[in-house]
Design a protein around this motif. Structure first.
Motif, mmCIF file in Angstrom:
data_model
loop_
_atom_site.group_PDB
_atom_site.id
_atom_site.type_symbol
_atom_site.label_atom_id
_atom_site.label_comp_id
_atom_site.label_asym_id
_atom_site.label_seq_id
_atom_site.Cartn_x
_atom_site.Cartn_y
_atom_site.Cartn_z
ATOM 1 N N LEU A 33 -6.688 9.120 -7.839
ATOM 2 C CA LEU A 33 -6.494 10.173 -6.837
ATOM 3 C C LEU A 33 -6.481 9.529 -5.449
ATOM 4 C CD1 LEU A 33 -9.098 12.717 -8.269
ATOM 5 C CD2 LEU A 33 -6.631 12.698 -8.677
ATOM 6 N N HIS A 34 -5.347 9.630 -4.768
ATOM 7 C CA HIS A 34 -5.173 8.940 -3.484
ATOM 8 C C HIS A 34 -5.676 9.777 -2.312
ATOM 9 C CE1 HIS A 34 -1.800 11.496 -2.306
ATOM 10 N NE2 HIS A 34 -1.288 11.347 -3.524
ATOM 11 N N GLY A 35 -5.520 9.232 -1.096
ATOM 12 C CA GLY A 35 -6.002 9.882 0.109
ATOM 13 C C GLY A 35 -4.993 10.814 0.748
ATOM 14 N N LEU A 36 -5.240 11.152 2.013
ATOM 15 C CA LEU A 36 -4.510 12.216 2.697
ATOM 16 C C LEU A 36 -3.237 11.766 3.405
ATOM 17 C CD1 LEU A 36 -7.326 14.309 4.429
ATOM 18 C CD2 LEU A 36 -5.695 15.155 2.715
ATOM 19 N N VAL A 37 -2.301 12.673 3.512
ATOM 20 C CA VAL A 37 -1.136 12.725 4.397
ATOM 21 C C VAL A 37 -0.105 11.633 4.087
ATOM 22 C CG1 VAL A 37 -0.306 12.922 6.774
ATOM 23 C CG2 VAL A 37 -2.557 13.808 6.185
ATOM 24 N N VAL A 38 -0.248 10.425 4.610
ATOM 25 C CA VAL A 38 0.776 9.409 4.356
ATOM 26 C C VAL A 38 0.451 8.571 3.124
ATOM 27 C CG1 VAL A 38 1.510 9.263 6.749
ATOM 28 C CG2 VAL A 38 -0.314 7.756 5.940
ATOM 29 N N ASP A 39 -0.657 8.851 2.470
ATOM 30 C CA ASP A 39 -1.013 8.109 1.265
ATOM 31 C C ASP A 39 -0.293 8.717 0.064
ATOM 32 O OD1 ASP A 39 -2.207 6.133 -0.167
ATOM 33 O OD2 ASP A 39 -4.241 6.928 -0.026
ATOM 34 N N ASN A 40 -0.145 7.907 -0.991
ATOM 35 C CA ASN A 40 0.465 8.384 -2.229
ATOM 36 C C ASN A 40 0.019 7.461 -3.355
ATOM 37 O OD1 ASN A 40 2.389 6.091 -2.333
ATOM 38 N ND2 ASN A 40 3.352 7.133 -0.607
ATOM 39 N N LEU A 41 0.541 7.689 -4.542
ATOM 40 C CA LEU A 41 0.075 6.939 -5.711
ATOM 41 C C LEU A 41 0.291 5.434 -5.599
ATOM 42 C CD1 LEU A 41 2.700 6.013 -7.639
ATOM 43 C CD2 LEU A 41 2.686 8.421 -8.218
ATOM 44 N N SER A 42 1.259 5.017 -4.780
ATOM 45 C CA SER A 42 1.593 3.593 -4.710
ATOM 46 C C SER A 42 0.444 2.746 -4.171
ATOM 47 C CB SER A 42 2.838 3.380 -3.848
ATOM 48 O OG SER A 42 2.584 3.707 -2.495
ATOM 49 N N SER A 43 -0.486 3.352 -3.414
ATOM 50 C CA SER A 43 -1.582 2.561 -2.841
ATOM 51 C C SER A 43 -2.488 1.975 -3.909
ATOM 52 C CB SER A 43 -2.402 3.418 -1.869
ATOM 53 O OG SER A 43 -3.014 4.494 -2.547
ATOM 54 N N PHE A 44 -2.521 2.598 -5.090
ATOM 55 C CA PHE A 44 -3.364 2.105 -6.180
ATOM 56 C C PHE A 44 -2.644 1.104 -7.080
ATOM 57 C CE2 PHE A 44 -5.743 6.214 -5.717
ATOM 58 C CZ PHE A 44 -6.998 5.670 -5.546
ATOM 59 N N TYR A 45 -1.325 1.088 -7.032
ATOM 60 C CA TYR A 45 -0.551 0.482 -8.106
ATOM 61 C C TYR A 45 -0.938 -0.977 -8.368
ATOM 62 C CZ TYR A 45 3.331 0.400 -11.343
ATOM 63 O OH TYR A 45 4.072 0.334 -12.483
ATOM 64 N N CYS A 46 -0.777 -1.818 -7.371
ATOM 65 C CA CYS A 46 -1.075 -3.245 -7.583
ATOM 66 C C CYS A 46 -2.571 -3.569 -7.550
ATOM 67 C CB CYS A 46 -0.331 -4.096 -6.556
ATOM 68 S SG CYS A 46 1.457 -4.110 -6.812
ATOM 69 N N PRO A 47 -3.353 -3.011 -6.599
ATOM 70 C CA PRO A 47 -4.771 -3.398 -6.545
ATOM 71 C C PRO A 47 -5.571 -3.031 -7.783
ATOM 72 C CG PRO A 47 -4.097 -2.325 -4.503
ATOM 73 C CD PRO A 47 -2.988 -2.116 -5.475
ATOM 74 N N LEU A 48 -5.319 -1.834 -8.372
ATOM 75 C CA LEU A 48 -6.207 -1.367 -9.437
ATOM 76 C C LEU A 48 -5.492 -0.833 -10.673
ATOM 77 C CD1 LEU A 48 -8.975 0.532 -7.399
ATOM 78 C CD2 LEU A 48 -9.129 -1.722 -8.474
ATOM 79 N N ALA A 49 -4.389 -0.109 -10.505
ATOM 80 C CA ALA A 49 -3.787 0.573 -11.649
ATOM 81 C C ALA A 49 -3.227 -0.405 -12.679
ATOM 82 C CB ALA A 49 -2.689 1.531 -11.174
ATOM 83 N N VAL A 50 -2.444 -1.356 -12.235
ATOM 84 C CA VAL A 50 -1.883 -2.339 -13.173
ATOM 85 C C VAL A 50 -2.983 -3.182 -13.822
ATOM 86 C CG1 VAL A 50 -0.416 -4.378 -13.377
ATOM 87 C CG2 VAL A 50 0.403 -2.378 -12.116
ATOM 88 N N PRO A 51 -3.961 -3.696 -13.056
ATOM 89 C CA PRO A 51 -5.058 -4.414 -13.709
ATOM 90 C C PRO A 51 -5.818 -3.563 -14.726
ATOM 91 C CG PRO A 51 -5.057 -4.909 -11.369
ATOM 92 C CD PRO A 51 -4.046 -3.817 -11.577
ATOM 93 N N ALA A 52 -6.013 -2.269 -14.439
ATOM 94 C CA ALA A 52 -6.706 -1.395 -15.388
ATOM 95 C C ALA A 52 -5.898 -1.241 -16.668
ATOM 96 C CB ALA A 52 -6.960 -0.029 -14.759
ATOM 97 N N ALA A 53 -4.575 -1.088 -16.536
ATOM 98 C CA ALA A 53 -3.721 -0.974 -17.726
ATOM 99 C C ALA A 53 -3.756 -2.262 -18.535
ATOM 100 C CB ALA A 53 -2.294 -0.630 -17.312
ATOM 101 N N ARG A 54 -3.706 -3.388 -17.858
ATOM 102 C CA ARG A 54 -3.741 -4.679 -18.558
ATOM 103 C C ARG A 54 -5.076 -4.902 -19.259
ATOM 104 N NH1 ARG A 54 -0.828 -8.372 -13.843
ATOM 105 N NH2 ARG A 54 1.332 -7.793 -14.377
ATOM 106 N N ALA A 55 -6.126 -4.268 -18.745
ATOM 107 C CA ALA A 55 -7.443 -4.384 -19.373
ATOM 108 C C ALA A 55 -7.593 -3.444 -20.568
ATOM 109 C CB ALA A 55 -8.534 -4.109 -18.350
ATOM 110 N N GLY A 56 -6.550 -2.638 -20.860
ATOM 111 C CA GLY A 56 -6.569 -1.800 -22.050
ATOM 112 C C GLY A 56 -6.820 -0.332 -21.808
ATOM 113 N N HIS A 57 -6.765 0.102 -20.540
ATOM 114 C CA HIS A 57 -7.011 1.502 -20.232
ATOM 115 C C HIS A 57 -5.691 2.260 -20.083
ATOM 116 C CE1 HIS A 57 -11.268 0.645 -19.449
ATOM 117 N NE2 HIS A 57 -10.857 -0.413 -18.755
ATOM 118 N N GLU A 58 -5.688 3.502 -20.523
ATOM 119 C CA GLU A 58 -4.559 4.383 -20.263
ATOM 120 C C GLU A 58 -4.638 4.855 -18.817
ATOM 121 O OE1 GLU A 58 -2.485 8.428 -22.089
ATOM 122 O OE2 GLU A 58 -4.372 7.667 -22.920
#
Length: 274
Positions: A33-58
């Motif tokens: 869940l991202h932050g306000l106004v100019v934020d969107n899902l892309s802010s998580f993509y490289c820092p946390l989302a891809v590493p979480a998926a690679r670690a075996g999480h949906e």
């Protein structure tokens, strides 16, 4: 990229590939869940989302109501509607019968807290990055957004950015103008109530809170950690309200360890969803 309808409202969703669990029951889906106004899902993509998926999480990412590439209605930016949006989205994705782990940044952390309190059986774990939980934060944010709204009203900036071929900046500026001047976002945030010790004491899942050392939100984070039954607080030295952007290595290790611990606990004990 996918579009998902929730009560006739279109949400932009990205769902990273489901890992092969070898027949084992899947752990909690990790929803960002991202932050306000100019934020969107892309802010998580490289820092946390891809590493979480690679670690075996949906992994599930989506643009909140009115943000990014999701539809932008004039109303419905209050916390109760945000929780309903999230629950409806999980249902549409076939995840309503499973617990989820919510990872929220800034205002997204507030929405994660609201969800855990309103639907405790749905949330197996929380990861809160710079959670804005106090009354003064709400007042400061409303003031900041109101000033930004005035500066964007009838502003030539989006057209000027487009003429300079700065398309991304032009698009983000246009989204900010639309949200701040043509929706109920500011009023809805102003009408929200602050969390307190009694709220934190009702949390029934493991919580990780991460704040920058120089963030104005540290006192609220300490209060949360003091009253929540199962809460770990990490203060990252040298940082302010920018831990997601500026501390990817340390942050990634902390978040992945917390995700793994919650997944292991869920597999051992199970979490009833209601």
């Amino acid at each position: 990229m996918a579009e998902v309808l929730v009560d006739s409202l279109r949400f932009h969703v990205q769902r990273l590939p489901v890992p092969d669990t070898g027949g084992e029951p899947p752990g909690p889906a990790v929803v960002f869940l991202h932050g306000l106004v100019v934020d969107n899902l892309s802010s998580f993509y490289c820092p946390l989302a891809v590493p979480a998926a690679r670690a075996g999480h949906e992994v599930v990412l989506h643009d909140l109501r009115g943000h990014g590439m999701s539809e932008r209605p004039r109303t419905g930016y209050d916390s109760r509607t945000a929780v309903a949006d999230l629950v409806g989205l999980l249902r549409a994705l076939g995840l309503a019968g499973r617990p989820v782990h919510l990872v929220g940044n800034s205002y997204g952390a507030t929405l994660a807290l609201h969800t855990a309190l309103a639907r405790p059986g749905l949330v197996a774990g929380l990861t809160l990055l710079e959670p804005p939980s106090s009354g003064p934060w709400v007042e400061n944010m409303v003031d900041t957004l109101s000033v930004a709204a005035l500066s964007l009203e009838d502003s030539p900036v989006p057209a000027e950015l487009s003429s300079l071929r700065l398309r991304k900046a032009a698009r983000l500026t246009a989204i900010a103008d639309s949200l701040l001047n043509h929706t109920s976002l500011i009023d809805d945030i102003a009408s929200g109530r602050a969390f307190g010790p009694a709220d934190y004491a009702r949390l029934r899942c493991p919580v990780l809170v991460v704040c920058g050392e120089h963030s104005e939100l540290v006192p609220g984070a300490r209060e949360l950690a003091r009253y929540a039954p199962e809460c770990t607080l990490r203060i990252l030295p040298g940082l302010g309200h920018d831990v997601l952007k500026e501390s990817s290595g340390v942050l990634r290790e902390s978040v992945l360890a917390h995700l793994a611990a919650v997944a292991g606990r869920t597999a051992r004990e199970g979490v009833p969803v209601r």
